[in-house]
Write a protein that holds these residues in place. Sequence first.
Motif: not given
Length: 232
Positions: A182-204
């Motif tokens: 997960l961290g690599m997706a955001f340019g971080r070393d490590h990510v535990v908690h995240g949230l994707l908002k409802t919208g245009q990226f949800t279906d993809v």
Amino acid sequence: MTTQSLDESGNDDTIDWLDNGPVKGKSAPTRMCLATREHMPVSRLIRFVRSPDGDVVPDLAAKLPGRGVWVRADRDALAGLLTSKSGFARGFKQSVQVSEDLVEQVDLQLLQRCQASLGLAKRSGAIILGFDQVRNELQKRRPGWLLEASDGAQDGRRRIVGLAVALYERVRVATALAGEELGMAFGRDHVVHGLLKTGQFTDVWTKDYRRLYEFRRLTDDVWVSGTVGKNV
């Protein structure tokens, strides 16, 4: 590389496994899995093509030229074709070269598609990261997806998911990626908690994530049909 050839006994499969080229348009056709013979939507399958040199190449975007064969997004199904003497050769109706690490290649490419989707969503402001930030966002609106690292502390994951279920009853939780992934997706070393908002990226994201989830065969995960919640 290992070579797979047609069965010299003459008992090769008579099914025409090859498609007519890359998927076009917005339709969602079904194809038969070379490994399991199941008819499934292409969104749950992985396409493979034969290069001019005879190598089997994964085509996750289903856009490479030429005719291809399809395999269910399932590491065991793919691994079975690798150990068969004529697995992919049966589909392409000719000898092929198959990389011994093809399963790992596909897993990595599926992961990278998920990470690219999340990275694009983050740049567009559609991602919330961090325990407190996700908790605060949940108080405002229903999430498109919760992102919980598979190796994150169980207590923290339960608190976030529990709050989401208490507020909205049914939520979608993605737990197939480890914290480092997960961290690599955001340019971080490590990510535990995240949230994707409802919208245009949800279906993809949903399409990319489902294939990764099913490929990794996470049968003991909290996400099966796409949601968790009361009476699920």
